[in-house]
Design an enzyme around this catalytic site. Structure first.
Site: not given
Length: 444
Positions: A27, A100, A173, A175, A325, A352, A356, A401
């Protein structure tokens, strides 16, 4: 991109899992392949792209900003890019669905273009904080108006030319790092990101592969990634390796279900993503790498995983960035290990698609597992290989997930486990339940 109607699903135990499967494309790499292809001059070709809802949201946004993106009958995607600096003003809001990654990385791309974009998303995405991206992009000159709490919907007005910055990540991070680097692509001068703790490095690898001038240095402050702006990207042909985050479910499933023997083909084993393999091997998992090779600059192998007796461990904190993840399914593996597993150092799980940590504690407890919640993870007392009680209903919280992890838990439970909503799986792994049926011998 409205969320589909909830799909309630009851998952029974599996006698064993046997066979060969190929998981969807990675992904993280799929998102980046589309974005950088859209900024190259000419036609790029991508094979093995993950065709889940998250990646399709990225493709739709890039089309809205001028890139021509098409898929042929053989599943090969062609992208005719607009060039760095060539993104066009979108005519409508960019609907990010549940993604995200799409949101944060596209904010970076747009921040150094002279356009304005509004980002929207579903209820789950709209609850997730964007402040960590807003802060550095605002320093580069972007004007960002967000909803209360730094959340979606938000409007971003890019600045061209933007201002190059040096930015030290306050939290690990990939991202945020990627958003700043992507903004730096169209920014004069050198933009630098300092990461005290290394995170997944797909952006650096792929930016260099497309021809950007990227320098990665190890220093006393951590890894320093520098990008020289106003780059001209060259079109590429990319084969996306299998997503290790998707392979994770089968690694754990084959490890915990007695009699299982599964080969997962073409799995990306980038060292910044392979933390779960390391953790499972520490627990005693039987994972063999077959035909290791390099594809498009990324290490890849087929993984053979057989049932094994797992032992509880204390997961090293420094593994967290390389498996962030995969923590939900690691929690599932811990539920079947002998003794206690302490899996902490993962504060990031709180922000997330869902919280989670809280979601997995509730899901495991509802199915008879002894769990202690910490601010940064869970401690789990395992069964020593026996089936968990099961019989509970899992609130998946619009989180793919959570849904897939608890499906794995159900495969070795004394009573079937019910998911209140299995539809979020479509965001990242549309063929997940078909492949489960294939491995369990229940395929039509």
């Amino acid at each position: 991109m409205p969320h589909p109607e909830p799909t309630r699903l009851t998952v029974p135990a599996a006698a064993r899992l046997v066979g060969r499967i190929r998981v969807p494309g990675d992904k993280s790499i799929s998102h980046r392949a589309l974005m950088l292809s859209a900024l190259a001059v000419g036609e790029s070709r991508v094979k093995g792209l993950l065709e889940g809802e998250d990646v399709l949201a990225t493709a739709a946004a890039l089309r809205a900003m001028g890139a021509r993106i098409e898929r042929d009958a053989a599943g090969v995607w062609t992208i005719n890019g607009v060039g760095v600096g060539g993104l066009l003003q979108p005519a409508a809001a960019l609907d990010m669905g549940n993604s995200g990654t799409s949101t944060r990385l596209l904010m970076g791309l747009i921040a150094s273009h002279p356009i304005t974009a509004t980002f929207t998303g579903d209820a789950s995405l709209s609850a997730r904080p964007m402040e960590r991206v807003i802060t550095p992009l605002s320093r580069m000159g972007a004007d960002i108006t967000a909803s209360p709490g730094g959340r979606l919907p938000l409007m971003l007005r890019g600045l061209c030319p933007a201002v190059p910055i040096e930015y030290e990540l306050p939290v690990a991070s990939a991202q945020v790092k990627s958003a700043v680097l992507l903004a730096g692509l169209n920014t004069p001068g050198v933009t630098r990101v300092i990461e005290p703790v290394p995170t997944r490095d797909h952006s650096e690898r792929m930016l260099a592969g497309f021809g950007a001038e990227v320098l990665v240095e190890e220093t006393s402050r951590g890894r320093v990634i520098s990008i020289t702006g106003e780059a001209e990207l060259r079109p590429q042909s990319i084969t996306v390796p299998g997503d290790p985050s998707s392979a994770a479910f089968w690694m754990v499933a084959a490890s915990i279900v007695p009699g299982s023997d599964v080969v997962i083909e073409n799995v990306g084993l980038n060292p910044t993503r392979a933390g779960l393999v390391t953790a499972l091997r520490m627990m005693g998992a039987d994972i063999t790498e077959l035909d290791p090779r390099t594809v498009g600059g990324e290490p890849v192998a087929d993984l053979r995983v057989r049932h094994a007796a797992l032992q509880g461990i204390t997961v090293p904190h420094d593994l967290a960035p390389a498996m962030i993840d995969e923590y939900p399914v690691l929690f599932v593996a811990a539920a079947f290990a002998a003794g206690r597993t302490v899996a902490r150092g993962a504060d990031e799980l709180r922000v997330k698609e869902s919280d989670r940590i809280a979601a997995m504690r509730a899901a495991l407890e509802a199915n008879g597992v002894s769990v202690t919640e910490h601010d940064d993870g869970l401690s789990i007392d395992g069964t020593g290989g026996d089936a968990i009680p099961g019989g509970g209903t899992v609130t998946t919280r619009l989180d793919h997930r959570i849904a897939m992890s608890m499906t794995v838990a159900a495969l070795h439970a004394r009573a079937a486990i019910t998911l209140d909503d299995a539809s979020p799986v479509q965001t990242s792994y549309p063929t997940f339940f078909d492949q489960l049926a294939q491995l369990s011998g229940e395929a039509a």
